[in-house]
Design a protein around this motif. Sequence first.
Motif, PDB file in Angstrom:
ATOM      1  N   GLU A 211     -11.455  23.479  26.545  1.00 47.97           N
ATOM      2  CA  GLU A 211     -11.916  24.154  27.755  1.00 47.97           C
ATOM      3  C   GLU A 211     -12.842  23.280  28.593  1.00 47.97           C
ATOM      4  OE1 GLU A 211      -9.734  26.684  25.672  1.00 47.97           O
ATOM      5  OE2 GLU A 211     -11.547  25.824  24.782  1.00 47.97           O
ATOM      6  N   ASP A 214     -10.326  21.398  30.646  1.00 48.95           N
ATOM      7  CA  ASP A 214      -9.711  22.357  31.572  1.00 48.95           C
ATOM      8  C   ASP A 214     -10.670  22.699  32.707  1.00 48.95           C
ATOM      9  OD1 ASP A 214      -7.576  22.329  29.887  1.00 48.95           O
ATOM     10  OD2 ASP A 214      -7.933  24.306  29.025  1.00 48.95           O
ATOM     11  N   SER A 215     -11.910  22.971  32.361  1.00 49.41           N
ATOM     12  CA  SER A 215     -12.898  23.359  33.369  1.00 49.41           C
ATOM     13  C   SER A 215     -13.210  22.215  34.319  1.00 49.41           C
ATOM     14  CB  SER A 215     -14.189  23.828  32.682  1.00 49.41           C
ATOM     15  OG  SER A 215     -13.954  24.957  31.868  1.00 49.41           O
ATOM     16  N   ILE A 218     -10.360  22.053  36.763  1.00 46.10           N
ATOM     17  CA  ILE A 218     -10.429  23.216  37.652  1.00 46.10           C
ATOM     18  C   ILE A 218     -11.522  23.033  38.689  1.00 46.10           C
ATOM     19  CG2 ILE A 218     -11.076  25.661  37.713  1.00 46.10           C
ATOM     20  CD1 ILE A 218      -9.574  25.991  35.052  1.00 46.10           C
ATOM     21  N   TRP A 250     -12.449  28.559  42.002  1.00 50.70           N
ATOM     22  CA  TRP A 250     -12.116  27.564  40.989  1.00 50.70           C
ATOM     23  C   TRP A 250     -13.297  26.657  40.666  1.00 50.70           C
ATOM     24  CZ3 TRP A 250      -6.637  25.823  43.028  1.00 50.70           C
ATOM     25  CH2 TRP A 250      -5.721  26.845  42.722  1.00 50.70           C
ATOM     26  N   GLY A 254     -15.223  26.609  37.284  1.00 47.93           N
ATOM     27  CA  GLY A 254     -15.171  25.357  36.548  1.00 47.93           C
ATOM     28  C   GLY A 254     -16.542  24.889  36.095  1.00 47.93           C
ATOM     29  N   PRO A 274     -11.420  29.112  31.809  1.00 51.82           N
ATOM     30  CA  PRO A 274     -10.150  28.645  32.388  1.00 51.82           C
ATOM     31  C   PRO A 274      -9.063  29.718  32.368  1.00 51.82           C
ATOM     32  CG  PRO A 274     -11.081  26.947  30.984  1.00 51.82           C
ATOM     33  CD  PRO A 274     -11.892  28.183  30.758  1.00 51.82           C
TER      34      PRO A 274
END
Length: 444
Positions: A211, A214-215, A218, A250, A254, A274
């Motif tokens: 994550e 992912d973050s 994002i 986003w 994020g 996410p």
Amino acid sequence: MSRRFVLLLLLAAGAAAHEHHGENIPEGAVVSPDPLDSILWWHICTMIVAFGILFPIGMVLGIVRSKWHVPLQVVATVLALMGWFLGHAHKGRQFAPNIHSAFASSLMSMLFTQVGLGIYLKLHIERGVHGRMRPFMVTLHGILGKAMPLVSWVQMLFGGITALGFCHADHLGQCLAHFVMGSSFIAYGIIMTILLLVGQAWLRRTGRSQEFWDSLVIAVWGCVNTFTEHRWGENWNHGDIQHTSMGVVWWCAGLLGLWLSRGKDGEPKRNVVPALVIFLTGWAMSGHAQHLPLSTMVHAVFGYTLMTAGIARIVEICFLLKDKPAQSEPSSFQHLTPFLLFASGFIFMSATEEQLALIASVGIDHVSYILVLYSLAFLLYLFVQILLYLFVSHEKPKSPQDAQLENGRPRGDAAERQVRDADEFELQGLITDEEGSDVEERKP
């Protein structure tokens, strides 16, 4: 062999210099009304097989140093050259200067460079300056091989757009948004699948949870969307407001995801931010107003698919894994989120105004259209699974110490050893016996 290769390059250059006539293209149009002839269809099928199937398989076989890497790459290269010649020999539909033909030169130059590097390395010229250049050539060969599937994907999208005459004038911005975002969802699904099946050792070495990465993506993507979805200096419309607000969500989410991805003692920690972003994006797109009823329904299904992917991810993290990293063979439920991302990507790429106007004009309803797109998602997800299976299962354990597998997948030191081997991407047989022995001595 080198003379034949030079001859092929000269023939290919001659084919590239061939210009299609455009006398049948109506004024103001970019394609003629003629149908696609059989030669052009053969060009399309040949290029899909070469660049969409064989080269990605060859890339994986090269990473695991399979003896089949070179033969498969030779077959793929021959098919690619045949497809290129067919693309310049077709009749029927004519095309104005376009991005597909312009990008083809870059793609084929990349292919010729890849083949030339392979031949050079195969010759084992190691004296003098060649010996110092060899590591650089090996690295460059690996980078080009691994980049080939991505570049091929872009070129295939350009081919479909060009064949239909889409994405010109006022439609360009919408095409960019749909194809870039749709491809991003598919890429996210591929990365999630890789991390799920073979990437856990890499995550452990980074000291970060999935994550966190992912973050980070994002947040960066949200910043880009915040400042690019509206043409500054012009009046705001409904779409600008909705897309820009989505970008704001986003990067805000994020930043929160980055903070929550680290525990109080600095250890990596899972979080659902996410997944919430995926859900909110799907919810926003499901209610996105469209001009055509068909477009409205397709966007709604896209939104529902994305929402389901977000919910599935939350269930996986919170209830299936209970905030722990994926260590063992993934359960069937864990395949749901990446597959739905694949499906979402295909639906979004296929939801431009021009595409849906064409579908509506031939009487296809949204149910049939969505089923076809889901079928493509199933096939691509299957292909990605096959590639990962080839990567994982190629090398057999030679001793009990090497059999450090967990449900058929490498774990711990064995996984890290496999990752190091993957980084040494090179054609099978390109290194000498002395080089091979040096590599073995460096392995633990």
